[in-house]
Design an enzyme around this catalytic site. Structure first.
Site, PDB file in Angstrom:
ATOM      1  N   ILE A 135       0.875  -1.165   0.000  1.00  0.00           N
ATOM      2  CA  ILE A 135       0.000   0.000   0.000  1.00  0.00           C
ATOM      3  C   ILE A 135       0.914   1.218   0.000  1.00  0.00           C
ATOM      4  O   ILE A 135       1.325   1.715   1.043  1.00  0.00           O
ATOM      5  CB  ILE A 135      -0.952  -0.023   1.204  1.00  0.00           C
ATOM      6  N   HIS A 138       0.401   5.140   1.670  1.00  0.00           N
ATOM      7  CA  HIS A 138       0.514   5.515   3.086  1.00  0.00           C
ATOM      8  C   HIS A 138       1.754   4.824   3.662  1.00  0.00           C
ATOM      9  O   HIS A 138       1.805   3.600   3.771  1.00  0.00           O
ATOM     10  CB  HIS A 138      -0.762   5.104   3.834  1.00  0.00           C
ATOM     11  N   LEU A 139       2.713   5.649   3.996  1.00  0.00           N
ATOM     12  CA  LEU A 139       4.005   5.169   4.493  1.00  0.00           C
ATOM     13  C   LEU A 139       3.848   4.198   5.673  1.00  0.00           C
ATOM     14  O   LEU A 139       3.003   4.412   6.540  1.00  0.00           O
ATOM     15  CB  LEU A 139       4.796   6.389   4.963  1.00  0.00           C
ATOM     16  N   HIS A 140       4.642   3.148   5.675  1.00  0.00           N
ATOM     17  CA  HIS A 140       4.650   2.250   6.826  1.00  0.00           C
ATOM     18  C   HIS A 140       6.012   1.591   6.956  1.00  0.00           C
ATOM     19  O   HIS A 140       6.583   1.137   5.983  1.00  0.00           O
ATOM     20  CB  HIS A 140       3.534   1.203   6.730  1.00  0.00           C
ATOM     21  N   GLN A 141       6.512   1.593   8.152  1.00  0.00           N
ATOM     22  CA  GLN A 141       7.811   0.989   8.456  1.00  0.00           C
ATOM     23  C   GLN A 141       7.602  -0.443   8.941  1.00  0.00           C
ATOM     24  O   GLN A 141       6.852  -0.691   9.884  1.00  0.00           O
ATOM     25  CB  GLN A 141       8.502   1.824   9.537  1.00  0.00           C
TER      26      GLN A 141
END
Ligand SMILES: [Zn+2]
Length: 182
Positions: A135, A138-141
């Site tokens: 996705i 939307h940034l996600h670590q």
């Protein structure tokens, strides 16, 4: 939802860890491509914080970012640290978001260590579709716990593999461990 016997589950996944496993394909639909969000209104990482912790599989809520179980994990206990704000690029995070994403990543490692004592971790952000982001909007670590022998090669950038597990149980245990971090 079909529950696998412990024997069958361990045969299936073959990963030594402390989590029970449950096949939950219905939860993987939107991560697995076909249900990919087209705009911000469909963004799961914007929607998750509006649900309660159990329904959203939220492990911890910070001021600028939150931590959630990955619905399509590389490994059991695979967590995602996300800013609340709908932002795609790491360079566009505010200083407050940058700091809290880093702090929550460290806390995620501590909570996972308490619960399942991984031998190592993969940490990283896949920014953009071409970089392997499921996705990208939307940034996600990623915080991926690793155990000896969990797979022969597990790139942080690459194809995900479905690891059936009891996400609800893992979420509850990690959230409790997080509370105890102090
Ligand atoms: Zn979003």
């Amino acid at each position: 939802m079909a529950t696998l016997s412990p024997e069958a589950a361990s045969d299936y996944a073959g990963i030594p860890d402390s989590f029970q496993r449950l096949w939950t394909p219905h939860r993987m639909v939107y991560i697995d491509g076909e249900g990919k969000p087209k705009d911000e209104g469909e963004c799961p990482f914007c929607a998750i914080p509006r649900r309660d912790d159990e329904a959203g599989l939220v492990v911890h809520r910070g001021e600028h970012a939150f931590v959630v179980m990955n619905l399509f994990p590389y490994n059991p206990g695979h967590l995602l640290v996300c800013p609340y704000r709908h932002v795609a690029r790491y360079v566009d995070t505010t200083p407050e978001e940058t700091i809290e994403i880093a702090e929550l990543t460290k806390q995620a490692i501590a909570a996972l260590t308490k619960v399942s004592n991984p031998a190592g971790f993969n940490l990283g952000i896949n920014q953009g579709d071409v970089a392997g982001a499921g996705i990208a909007m939307h940034l996600h670590q990623h915080v991926v716990p690793r155990w000896q022998g969990d797979s022969n090669f597990l790139p942080i950038v690459g194809q995900t593999k479905a690891v059936p597990q009891l996400l609800d149980d893992a979420r509850a245990r990690l959230a409790a461990a997080w509370e105890d971090l102090g």
